[in-house]
Design an enzyme around this catalytic site. Sequence first.
Site, short mmCIF file in Angstrom:
data_model
loop_
_atom_site.label_atom_id
_atom_site.label_comp_id
_atom_site.label_asym_id
_atom_site.label_seq_id
_atom_site.Cartn_x
_atom_site.Cartn_y
_atom_site.Cartn_z
N HIS A 76 6.82 20.20 14.78
CA HIS A 76 5.72 20.61 13.91
C HIS A 76 4.45 19.92 14.40
O HIS A 76 4.36 18.70 14.43
CB HIS A 76 6.00 20.20 12.46
N LYS A 301 9.01 8.40 6.03
CA LYS A 301 9.05 7.16 6.81
C LYS A 301 10.41 6.45 6.81
O LYS A 301 10.65 5.57 7.64
CB LYS A 301 7.99 6.19 6.28
N TYR A 389 1.53 9.80 10.05
CA TYR A 389 2.67 10.71 9.86
C TYR A 389 3.50 10.82 11.14
O TYR A 389 4.73 10.82 11.09
CB TYR A 389 2.16 12.08 9.44
#
Length: 400
Positions: A76, A301, A389
């Site tokens: 992604h 995470k 991220y």
Amino acid sequence: MTTITNTTVGIVGGGPAGLMLSHLLAVAGIDSVVVDDRTRTEIENTVRAGILEAGSVRLLTDTGVGDRVLREAIAHQGIDLRFGGENHRIDFKGLVGESAWLYPQTDVFIDLANARNRDGGDVRFGVSDTRVLDVTGDRPGICYADADGVGREVRCDYLVGADGSRSICRFEIPESLRTHYFREYPFAWYGILAEAPKSAPELVYTHSARGFALISQRTETLQRMYFQCDPEEDVNAWSDDRIWAELQARVAGPDGFTLAEGPITDKAILRFRSFVAEPMRYGRLLLAGDATHTVPPTGAKGLNLALADVRVLAEVLERAVRRKDAGALDEYGPWALARVWKAQHFSYWMTTMLHALPGATDFDLRRQLGELESVSGSVAGSTYLAEAYTGWPSPPIRQP
């Protein structure tokens, strides 16, 4: 009679953290024994979603775990922040040159378990009555009963607790020497698996007045989605029709975005909290992964932090073993905790920015929307989200 096995590193916990540590130690020529109360089948059948940072993917592939992640994971290159009924894309690739990878934690476990089996690793699943002893002595140990009820003992130079959020190892550190940091959240996620085509090519993080929703994917025909709910919600109180109506209402907007629906095959309530236990080392005992920290799933995470822990732990253990440099272990906790607290901040920030907060006023709702506008409408704000991220940089890993 108790059978005793001697090894260099004893590892309690055969999840991804424990198996990755055992694998990295084997790459360095250091022997280990892993024990876990669960059977391999039990772990494989525990449904876990997963988003891997770019560094986690490189750790798996560069150390010889296998290339299945490259064949089957979905890269992604960004996510959508959806608010005000419209999508606002955060372009990871364009902002920081990295992607995040959709790859279930269960598959990470399978890859690591297969690698340890391939390489002759000593991994003992399905044990019982596990306890640890002599953590401050020269030869700490793990005691347990095998599948036949026979007593076993593993003696080691160093002991690692990678035994999850219900860790027994964590409590070997005297109460006077440990500090636990908590934050409980007044909401949970209602998660589903649905047999349906993808509703979006990448993850959609949705803020709405009705509460948060996450539109994720699993395969071309199986999708995972979540919506914010009360932690005490009865999972069985929601029919398929009610679930789809709620999800559709949360993503509805003037752009006409709707979800592709289908039969729901799994439903679960996912409770979460923020937690950190310090220190991460006591004597010859070292903690890693969920045994010493957990984060809300909003920032993706948890698994990545566990892999980052054992990456550095393997390197300091190698120095301790090869160079007889026990002082190297002092570097582990501070290095790992610096990343842990950055991840705690990011996860807390994402969670509080996107969820409907109990008792929130109209001011609070408008403030959240202003924050989302600031993040998505600013290169600096978007870059911070993209960097956090996809994962902060780590030192190069040794080649196998």
